[in-house]
Design a protein around this motif. Structure first.
Motif, PDB file in Angstrom:
ATOM      1  N   PHE A  23      -0.507 -66.992 -22.280  1.00 27.76           N
ATOM      2  CA  PHE A  23       0.932 -66.787 -22.381  1.00 27.76           C
ATOM      3  C   PHE A  23       1.772 -67.977 -21.940  1.00 27.76           C
ATOM      4  CE2 PHE A  23      -0.982 -62.563 -21.681  1.00 27.76           C
ATOM      5  CZ  PHE A  23      -0.615 -61.978 -22.882  1.00 27.76           C
ATOM      6  N   THR A  24       1.199 -68.890 -21.167  1.00 30.82           N
ATOM      7  CA  THR A  24       1.939 -70.098 -20.789  1.00 30.82           C
ATOM      8  C   THR A  24       1.602 -71.257 -21.717  1.00 30.82           C
ATOM      9  OG1 THR A  24       1.957 -69.396 -18.459  1.00 30.82           O
ATOM     10  CG2 THR A  24       2.441 -71.704 -18.914  1.00 30.82           C
ATOM     11  N   ALA A  25       0.311 -71.438 -21.975  1.00 25.09           N
ATOM     12  CA  ALA A  25      -0.113 -72.502 -22.887  1.00 25.09           C
ATOM     13  C   ALA A  25      -0.056 -72.071 -24.349  1.00 25.09           C
ATOM     14  CB  ALA A  25      -1.534 -72.951 -22.537  1.00 25.09           C
ATOM     15  N   ASN A  26       0.314 -70.798 -24.600  1.00 23.57           N
ATOM     16  CA  ASN A  26       0.390 -70.268 -25.973  1.00 23.57           C
ATOM     17  C   ASN A  26      -0.906 -70.491 -26.742  1.00 23.57           C
ATOM     18  OD1 ASN A  26       3.017 -69.325 -25.696  1.00 23.57           O
ATOM     19  ND2 ASN A  26       3.923 -71.258 -26.352  1.00 23.57           N
ATOM     20  N   SER A  27      -2.016 -70.223 -26.062  1.00 26.53           N
ATOM     21  CA  SER A  27      -3.331 -70.311 -26.710  1.00 26.53           C
ATOM     22  C   SER A  27      -4.003 -68.947 -26.563  1.00 26.53           C
ATOM     23  CB  SER A  27      -4.165 -71.414 -26.059  1.00 26.53           C
ATOM     24  OG  SER A  27      -5.395 -71.565 -26.728  1.00 26.53           O
ATOM     25  N   TYR A  28      -3.496 -68.007 -27.335  1.00 27.66           N
ATOM     26  CA  TYR A  28      -3.943 -66.622 -27.199  1.00 27.66           C
ATOM     27  C   TYR A  28      -5.411 -66.461 -27.574  1.00 27.66           C
ATOM     28  CZ  TYR A  28      -3.485 -61.551 -27.142  1.00 27.66           C
ATOM     29  OH  TYR A  28      -3.632 -60.225 -26.838  1.00 27.66           O
ATOM     30  N   GLY A  29      -5.862 -67.170 -28.584  1.00 21.51           N
ATOM     31  CA  GLY A  29      -7.266 -67.068 -28.987  1.00 21.51           C
ATOM     32  C   GLY A  29      -8.194 -67.509 -27.875  1.00 21.51           C
ATOM     33  N   SER A  30      -7.888 -68.637 -27.238  1.00 23.42           N
ATOM     34  CA  SER A  30      -8.702 -69.118 -26.124  1.00 23.42           C
ATOM     35  C   SER A  30      -8.611 -68.176 -24.931  1.00 23.42           C
ATOM     36  CB  SER A  30      -8.247 -70.524 -25.724  1.00 23.42           C
ATOM     37  OG  SER A  30      -8.960 -70.987 -24.599  1.00 23.42           O
ATOM     38  N   GLY A  31      -7.413 -67.642 -24.684  1.00 23.02           N
ATOM     39  CA  GLY A  31      -7.248 -66.719 -23.558  1.00 23.02           C
ATOM     40  C   GLY A  31      -8.052 -65.450 -23.730  1.00 23.02           C
ATOM     41  N   THR A  32      -8.067 -64.907 -24.951  1.00 24.82           N
ATOM     42  CA  THR A  32      -8.847 -63.690 -25.178  1.00 24.82           C
ATOM     43  C   THR A  32     -10.343 -63.973 -25.095  1.00 24.82           C
ATOM     44  OG1 THR A  32      -8.633 -64.069 -27.565  1.00 24.82           O
ATOM     45  CG2 THR A  32      -7.100 -62.518 -26.560  1.00 24.82           C
ATOM     46  N   ALA A  33     -10.772 -65.155 -25.513  1.00 30.85           N
ATOM     47  CA  ALA A  33     -12.187 -65.515 -25.366  1.00 30.85           C
ATOM     48  C   ALA A  33     -12.575 -65.536 -23.890  1.00 30.85           C
ATOM     49  CB  ALA A  33     -12.456 -66.880 -26.007  1.00 30.85           C
ATOM     50  N   ARG A  34     -11.711 -66.081 -23.053  1.00 35.59           N
ATOM     51  CA  ARG A  34     -11.986 -66.100 -21.616  1.00 35.59           C
ATOM     52  C   ARG A  34     -12.007 -64.682 -21.041  1.00 35.59           C
ATOM     53  NH1 ARG A  34      -9.091 -71.509 -19.163  1.00 35.59           N
ATOM     54  NH2 ARG A  34      -9.551 -72.857 -20.936  1.00 35.59           N
ATOM     55  N   SER A  35     -11.118 -63.832 -21.529  1.00 35.80           N
ATOM     56  CA  SER A  35     -11.089 -62.461 -21.024  1.00 35.80           C
ATOM     57  C   SER A  35     -12.339 -61.690 -21.433  1.00 35.80           C
ATOM     58  CB  SER A  35      -9.836 -61.741 -21.529  1.00 35.80           C
ATOM     59  OG  SER A  35      -9.877 -61.544 -22.932  1.00 35.80           O
ATOM     60  N   ILE A  36     -12.865 -61.954 -22.624  1.00 29.64           N
ATOM     61  CA  ILE A  36     -14.088 -61.286 -23.074  1.00 29.64           C
ATOM     62  C   ILE A  36     -15.260 -61.693 -22.187  1.00 29.64           C
ATOM     63  CG2 ILE A  36     -15.741 -61.073 -24.951  1.00 29.64           C
ATOM     64  CD1 ILE A  36     -13.143 -59.559 -25.431  1.00 29.64           C
ATOM     65  N   VAL A  37     -15.401 -62.997 -21.926  1.00 25.15           N
ATOM     66  CA  VAL A  37     -16.471 -63.469 -21.050  1.00 25.15           C
ATOM     67  C   VAL A  37     -16.306 -62.893 -19.652  1.00 25.15           C
ATOM     68  CG1 VAL A  37     -17.449 -65.523 -19.952  1.00 25.15           C
ATOM     69  CG2 VAL A  37     -16.842 -65.571 -22.370  1.00 25.15           C
ATOM     70  N   PHE A  38     -15.079 -62.854 -19.168  1.00 29.66           N
ATOM     71  CA  PHE A  38     -14.776 -62.287 -17.850  1.00 29.66           C
ATOM     72  C   PHE A  38     -15.191 -60.818 -17.791  1.00 29.66           C
ATOM     73  CE2 PHE A  38     -11.102 -61.139 -14.805  1.00 29.66           C
ATOM     74  CZ  PHE A  38     -11.952 -61.205 -13.721  1.00 29.66           C
ATOM     75  N   CYS A  39     -14.863 -60.061 -18.814  1.00 29.99           N
ATOM     76  CA  CYS A  39     -15.207 -58.635 -18.869  1.00 29.99           C
ATOM     77  C   CYS A  39     -16.717 -58.435 -18.879  1.00 29.99           C
ATOM     78  CB  CYS A  39     -14.566 -58.008 -20.101  1.00 29.99           C
ATOM     79  SG  CYS A  39     -14.935 -56.250 -20.315  1.00 29.99           S
TER      80      CYS A  39
END
Length: 296
Positions: free
Chosen positions: A259-275
């Protein structure tokens, strides 16, 4: 035959009327968003535009191989989680033993120890930030105690400890309540039998109390593990992830990436790995700790 079929259909309808709305809500608010997150993790979507491109596993490769901020956030979150799990559960057991004793003030102590748990973590973070940066500094200046003027939130090498201390203060009350319920569920006959056999306080605790507290320990370890890995609002209010991103948790890292870097695809990839990482940790915890559970 027809009456039997109609009876089964009626029972099925009644069952679906109870579980149907829950299943619909579960699908709408969990399964669909999760599926969307998995899909977007393979794209370069910025979270704003209506179009995006498929990039395959590039987001995952960049995160695991080239993203230093993700690795630093992961290590900080891991260290914080281990420290927080140990502190909350050790002090939770100690406080439960204290308020389960014959002290006249035990009921007042239960209220005092549990009270911080009902305060929002955002409020807790801002309160302790003010305490560390203003109250302690003024006390140290006026009393001549230089150690109180130390910048507790300004040292990247030691920022973990004040955060863990604040987290302990705010969450140990719930752990105490769960352990207290476990202590009060231990049969009195076992306590009397151990006492008659001449077992000392430490022996009774180690041989009887601790093994019978295992269900409470499992519950508390699960709670503290998930809360520790997902820590966000406390750190955001207390340090904002600083200084120099030294206290940036994985949740804050994911938020800023999306939401700050506006890289939603990368952010969701990190959230999937985190989960996935949290799921693996919880499964390992459950298997290890479940094997140690005993019954009275």
């Amino acid at each position: 035959m027809s009456s039997g079929v109609s009876s089964k259909l009626r029972k099925l309808g009644i069952t679906l009327s109870f579980i149907g709305p829950i299943c619909i809500l579960y699908i709408c608010f969990f399964v669909v968003p999760l599926g969307g997150s998995v899909m977007y993790s393979f794209t370069d979507w910025d979270g704003l535009q209506s179009t995006f491109n498929w990039v395959g596993f590039r987001n995952y490769a960049d995160m695991l191989l080239h993203s230093g901020d993700f690795r630093d956030s992961f290590l900080f979150t891991l260290k914080f989680s281990v420290l927080n799990i140990v502190l909350v559960n050790v002090f939770g057991v100690l406080l439960a033993l204290l308020v389960d004793s014959k002290l006249k003030s035990k009921y007042a102590l239960r209220v005092i120890f549990f009270s911080p748990n009902v305060i929002s973590l955002i409020v807790v973070g801002f309160l302790w930030k003010f305490f560390f940066s203003s109250v302690l500094y003024e006390m140290g200046t006026k009393l001549g105690w230089n150690f109180l003027t130390y910048s507790f939130l300004g040292n990247p090498d030691r920022i973990l400890y004040p955060i863990a201390g604040v987290s302990l203060w705010s969450s140990v009350g719930l752990a105490m309540v769960i352990y207290l319920a476990g202590l009060q569920g231990i049969p009195g006959e076992l306590k009397e039998a151990m006492h008659v056999d001449g077992a000392g306080s430490w022996t009774r605790f180690w041989k009887m109390t601790l093994p019978l507290l295992m269900p409470a320990i499992i519950s508390n370890v699960f709670l503290t593990t998930t809360n520790s890995f997902k820590v966000f609002d406390l750190i955001l209010a207390l340090t904002g992830g600083g200084p120099a991103n030294s206290s940036q948790s994985l949740a804050i890292n994911i938020y800023r990436e999306a939401f700050t870097a506006n890289s939603y695809g990368s952010g969701t990839a990190r959230s999937i790995v985190f989960c996935l990482f949290i799921v693996i940790v919880m499964l390992v915890q459950f298997r290890v700790m479940r094997s140690k559970e005993v019954s009275a």
